[in-house]
Write a protein that holds these residues in place. Structure first.
Motif, PDB file in Angstrom:
ATOM      1  N   PHE B  87     -27.312  39.982-124.795  1.00 60.53           N
ATOM      2  CA  PHE B  87     -26.167  39.358-124.163  1.00 60.53           C
ATOM      3  C   PHE B  87     -26.482  39.227-122.681  1.00 60.53           C
ATOM      4  CE2 PHE B  87     -22.534  38.822-126.961  1.00 60.53           C
ATOM      5  CZ  PHE B  87     -23.068  39.313-128.128  1.00 60.53           C
ATOM      6  N   CYS B  88     -25.674  38.460-121.989  1.00 61.26           N
ATOM      7  CA  CYS B  88     -25.813  38.341-120.541  1.00 61.26           C
ATOM      8  C   CYS B  88     -25.728  39.748-119.934  1.00 61.26           C
ATOM      9  CB  CYS B  88     -24.688  37.459-120.018  1.00 61.26           C
ATOM     10  SG  CYS B  88     -24.502  37.490-118.250  1.00 61.26           S
ATOM     11  N   PRO B  89     -26.538  40.042-118.896  1.00 55.03           N
ATOM     12  CA  PRO B  89     -26.526  41.388-118.310  1.00 55.03           C
ATOM     13  C   PRO B  89     -25.127  41.894-117.956  1.00 55.03           C
ATOM     14  CG  PRO B  89     -28.279  40.098-117.347  1.00 55.03           C
ATOM     15  CD  PRO B  89     -27.548  39.178-118.272  1.00 55.03           C
ATOM     16  N   ILE B 238     -34.054  30.748-126.009  1.00 52.73           N
ATOM     17  CA  ILE B 238     -33.117  31.264-125.015  1.00 52.73           C
ATOM     18  C   ILE B 238     -32.680  32.633-125.518  1.00 52.73           C
ATOM     19  CG2 ILE B 238     -30.933  30.794-123.845  1.00 52.73           C
ATOM     20  CD1 ILE B 238     -32.767  28.515-123.423  1.00 52.73           C
ATOM     21  N   TYR B 239     -32.917  33.671-124.737  1.00 47.34           N
ATOM     22  CA  TYR B 239     -32.718  35.005-125.303  1.00 47.34           C
ATOM     23  C   TYR B 239     -31.328  35.595-125.090  1.00 47.34           C
ATOM     24  CZ  TYR B 239     -34.782  35.600-120.665  1.00 47.34           C
ATOM     25  OH  TYR B 239     -35.082  35.485-119.335  1.00 47.34           O
ATOM     26  N   TRP B 240     -30.340  34.758-124.797  1.00 46.79           N
ATOM     27  CA  TRP B 240     -28.961  35.256-124.827  1.00 46.79           C
ATOM     28  C   TRP B 240     -28.308  34.671-126.068  1.00 46.79           C
ATOM     29  CZ3 TRP B 240     -30.398  32.535-120.200  1.00 46.79           C
ATOM     30  CH2 TRP B 240     -30.792  33.362-119.150  1.00 46.79           C
ATOM     31  N   GLY B 269     -20.535  30.313-111.109  1.00 47.50           N
ATOM     32  CA  GLY B 269     -21.384  31.497-111.007  1.00 47.50           C
ATOM     33  C   GLY B 269     -21.923  32.008-112.319  1.00 47.50           C
ATOM     34  N   GLY B 271     -24.537  32.713-114.920  1.00 48.96           N
ATOM     35  CA  GLY B 271     -25.989  32.764-114.840  1.00 48.96           C
ATOM     36  C   GLY B 271     -26.682  32.023-115.970  1.00 48.96           C
ATOM     37  N   PRO B 272     -26.443  32.420-117.225  1.00 47.07           N
ATOM     38  CA  PRO B 272     -27.129  31.741-118.328  1.00 47.07           C
ATOM     39  C   PRO B 272     -26.857  30.234-118.351  1.00 47.07           C
ATOM     40  CG  PRO B 272     -26.168  33.783-119.096  1.00 47.07           C
ATOM     41  CD  PRO B 272     -25.695  33.601-117.689  1.00 47.07           C
ATOM     42  N   SER B 274     -26.550  28.273-115.899  1.00 46.88           N
ATOM     43  CA  SER B 274     -27.337  27.554-114.910  1.00 46.88           C
ATOM     44  C   SER B 274     -28.646  27.093-115.529  1.00 46.88           C
ATOM     45  CB  SER B 274     -27.590  28.424-113.680  1.00 46.88           C
ATOM     46  OG  SER B 274     -28.365  29.540-114.012  1.00 46.88           O
ATOM     47  N   ILE B 275     -29.136  27.856-116.517  1.00 49.99           N
ATOM     48  CA  ILE B 275     -30.373  27.478-117.196  1.00 49.99           C
ATOM     49  C   ILE B 275     -30.111  26.492-118.319  1.00 49.99           C
ATOM     50  CG2 ILE B 275     -32.226  28.359-118.678  1.00 49.99           C
ATOM     51  CD1 ILE B 275     -32.814  30.209-116.631  1.00 49.99           C
ATOM     52  N   LYS B 278     -28.970  22.955-117.283  1.00 51.04           N
ATOM     53  CA  LYS B 278     -30.027  22.043-116.842  1.00 51.04           C
ATOM     54  C   LYS B 278     -30.815  21.523-118.044  1.00 51.04           C
ATOM     55  CE  LYS B 278     -32.394  20.043-113.616  1.00 51.04           C
ATOM     56  NZ  LYS B 278     -31.784  19.198-112.586  1.00 51.04           N
TER      57      LYS B 278
END
Lengths: 383, 329
Positions: B87-89, B238-240, B269, B271-272, B274-275, B278
């Motif tokens: 999961f996201c940190p 994608i590892y999340w 804001g 994080g995942p 943002s990747i 794109k």
């Protein structure tokens, strides 16, 4: 192949290994405002700052003729593990024909690791490869050692700039090393150069020592952290940084060499957080505890804007600071490179640390704190 | 005993499971209020400033629960529910994020670590700490987990039939659902459940789109296998977990000729996102499908959102009808 790599830490080491394998190295330039602007333009808006800087570095390298870019990867959950894939996609979308080779952990996926290695080793035998890597690693270790020393002694230099000039010379010295004998000779000269620089003597109890923790790229790369180490040294403060490429390599190959320093630090952080969230967040908390144990006066925590793991650290910092009785300043960095803000904050912080050290030891009573809080709450409620 | 569930983050996905599970132990489940401006403001006050909106909202919901006289607040630590995926940190550090931000929550926090490779999270190891808290035996817990898992699977079945999470929940409660009228266009709505199903954050975007005669497809309406199959074995995934689902869903829908465009709802804001944002943007370029990113934050102003989706939908409709006319002629 014309090869390039991200600019981070001791670049002489990477250059050496690629040159020894017979590649033509397009040396990445130290990131400048132009690099950062270029990176920001083509990166996703909310990606972390290191990604943008690397993006800029890669574009500049590709424009100078690089065909292959080599970098390290990861397996999450921090975003850094996906940098390579996104960088390559963006570069291809921009119309550059470039390949990004990512070295992931050798233990997770040996197959991919090996095919990448085959491409990079350029027909060299495995023995030569291992020898070259070992040699380059030694250079990195030696240079890191000297850098550590400089960051302490530079605080007391008599003629401003002596150490920096020496460091430029030392880098050139190591760049010319090709054999073990060269390396020994260079190390000897380098240490001599450092020891010859005149410094002022300071009493042991007057030294102010500050530890720097945080996200690996921003604490290692002086051009993106507004030269914070130099700044602190100029204020007469000794600096110890927690991340060096040599330590990072040791940690990531711990399967071969046994436990690393990072693992010890993670152990020390257990009292504050239970689990590592992907980056160096737990390690950093461990380092804070370690700095306190070693009698450091303060810690500065650096992170890129919106860094996922470091945000967890940042939330815990007020509590850690209170429990350890250690001043901690957390700064978040991004492409806004105006220095006045951070400069002011660091100066004020160091002033406070200095006063705290010279002031007679007084116990601050918790009760006062509570009374003060109650008063504040009353005022707030009253509007 | 009263256990509070914050109506935020992964709650929207696992609510039926947890409610069913807790109620089997005669625990009263208390859910925090629906997100409002005041609630989010309270969260913002205590949370580190640059973190994403969903975490700020989560803290707001926890504060809301503290005033509801609950014995425990359920804050699970989501580490992973698939092998080699995380999961996201911020989910992994969630108990710390909450515990260090809010005063007086630490002794009320009911935390379990969720590991393993089951999407329903119903592994005995994960939920074992509940035994001591609720005073039950492991055998009882095991039985309850099985029941809760079955209930949740049923809920997921309804989702895959094309109902939203809210509608699926209503069907589970025995309400009848009329399938909607004839949609003119189909849009893929990409975004995490805690953004899309929070009426304050997304401003009820599904309802708004449906009012414009748009059929909406979200990732939870699609089959797991379809999503997993679009990724080639060679490329790095994608590892999340949930980001991977959304990116996979986008890839499936890009190849689907029925889908006319995409709206990506993301929080300021994130994080995942943002990747994958794109990556999806670059892909949509390749497949020549319209793609719009809607970034939401704590500022409330419906008109900008309404204007943007209206304009987006209008353009797609116009393009589609023009194509249809050309085909007829």
């Amino acid at each position: 192949m014309k090869v390039s790599f991200p600019y981070m830490g001791c670049v002489t080491g990477y250059k050496k290994i690629l040159e020894m394998l017979g590649h033509e190295v397009i040396m990445p330039q130290k990131p400048t405002q132009k690099t950062i602007d270029l990176g920001v333009k083509y990166s996703p808006e909310f990606i972390c700052f290191p990604f943008k800087v690397m993006m800029g570095t890669y574009i500049e390298a590709v424009q100078r003729g690089a065909e292959v870019i080599i970098s390290s990867g990861g397996h999450g959950p921090c975003r850094a593990g996906l940098y390579g894939e996104v960088h390559e996609k963006i570069l291809k979308h921009m119309g550059y024909d470039v390949q990004v080779i990512i070295f992931d952990s050798i233990f997770r996926d040996f197959g991919t690791f090996y095919t990448h290695l085959k491409k990079v080793r350029n027909g060299a035998s495995l023995i030569k490869l291992i020898k070259d890597i070992r040699f380059a690693f030694q250079i990195i270790c030696r240079m890191d050692e000297i850098e550590k020393k400089i960051k302490i002694l530079r605080a007391y230099e008599l003629n401003r700039g002596d150490f920096n000039r020496a460091w430029v010379e030392i880098q050139k010295l190591y760049d010319k090393c090709w054999t073990q004998q060269d390396l020994e000779k260079a190390s000897k000269i380098a240490h001599q150069m450092i020891n010859d620089i005149p410094i002022r003597k300071v009493k042991d109890d007057e030294r102010i020592r500050v530890g720097i923790v945080g996200e690996i790229y921003v604490i290692m790369e002086s051009s993106v952290n507004m030269n914070i180490e130099q700044n602190l040294n100029n204020m007469g403060v000794e600096v110890e940084n927690v991340q060096y490429i040599s330590d990072w390599v040791k940690h990531n190959t711990r399967g071969f060499f046994g436990s690393s320093k990072a693992e010890q630090m993670i152990g020390k952080a257990r009292r504050f957080v239970k689990m590592n969230c992907g980056g160096h967040d737990m390690e950093n908390i461990g380092w804070m505890v370690d700095f306190k144990e070693r009698g450091f006066d303060a810690v500065i925590h650096l992170m890129p804007f919106g860094c996922l793991p470091e945000l967890i650290t940042q939330s815990a910092i007020p509590t850690i600071s209170k429990e350890l009785k250690l001043p901690i300043l957390s700064l978040s960095l991004d492409e806004q490179m105006g220095t006045a803000n951070n400069q002011t904050r660091i100066e004020a912080f160091i002033d406070l640390v200095r006063n705290l050290k010279s002031a007679p030891k007084t116990e601050v009573k918790e009760i006062e704190d509570e009374v003060w809080n109650a008063k504040l709450l009353k005022q707030e409620l009253a509007g | 005993m009263r256990v509070g569930l914050p109506r935020a983050l992964i709650y929207h996905y696992y609510y039926p499971l947890w409610k069913n599970l807790f109620e089997q132990f005669d625990v009263q489940v208390v859910i925090s209020d629906i997100t409002s401006k005041e609630l989010i403001q309270k969260g913002i006050k205590v949370t580190v400033p640059e973190i994403c909106l969903p975490i700020k909202a989560f803290n707001g919901h926890v504060i809301n629960l503290l005033s509801k006289n609950v014995d425990y607040i359920f804050i699970p630590r989501f580490v992973g529910i698939e092998s080699k995926k995380w999961f996201c940190p911020k989910f992994i550090g969630l108990p710390e994020l909450v515990g260090y931000s809010i005063d007086g929550v630490k002794d009320k926090m009911l935390t379990i670590d969720i590991h393993g490779n089951r999407e329903d999270t119903c592994l005995l190891e994960n939920y074992r700490p509940l035994c001591n808290v609720f005073n039950i035996t492991e055998k009882e817990l095991k039985k309850a987990l099985k029941k809760a898992s079955a209930y949740w699977q049923e809920f997921k079945q309804y989702c895959m039939k094309g109902f939203t999470i809210e509608e699926s929940m209503q069907i589970l409660n025995g309400e009848q659902m009329v399938s909607n009228t004839h949609p003119e266009i189909t849009l893929g709505l990409l975004g995490y459940v805690y953004n899309i199903y929070d009426p304050f954050v997304s401003m009820d975007i599904i309802k708004r789109l449906r009012q414009m005669d748009v059929k909406v497809i979200t990732f939870e309406m699609m089959h797991e296998k379809d999503i997993a199959n679009v990724f080639s074995k060679k490329s790095k995934s994608i590892y999340w977990t949930f980001s991977n689902k959304i990116y996979g869903a986008a890839k499936v829908l890009m190849n689907d000729p029925e889908v006319d465009g995409f709206i990506h709802v993301t929080a300021f804001g994130c994080g995942p996102d943002s990747i994958i944002g794109k990556l999806m943007e670059l892909d949509s370029d390749k497949f020549r499908k319209p793609f719009m990113t809607l970034r939401v934050d704590e500022h409330t102003g419906e008109s900008h959102l309404q204007t943007r989706i209206e304009a987006f939908v209008d353009m797609i409709k116009r393009k589609k009808f023009a194509e249809q006319r050309r085909e007829l002629a």
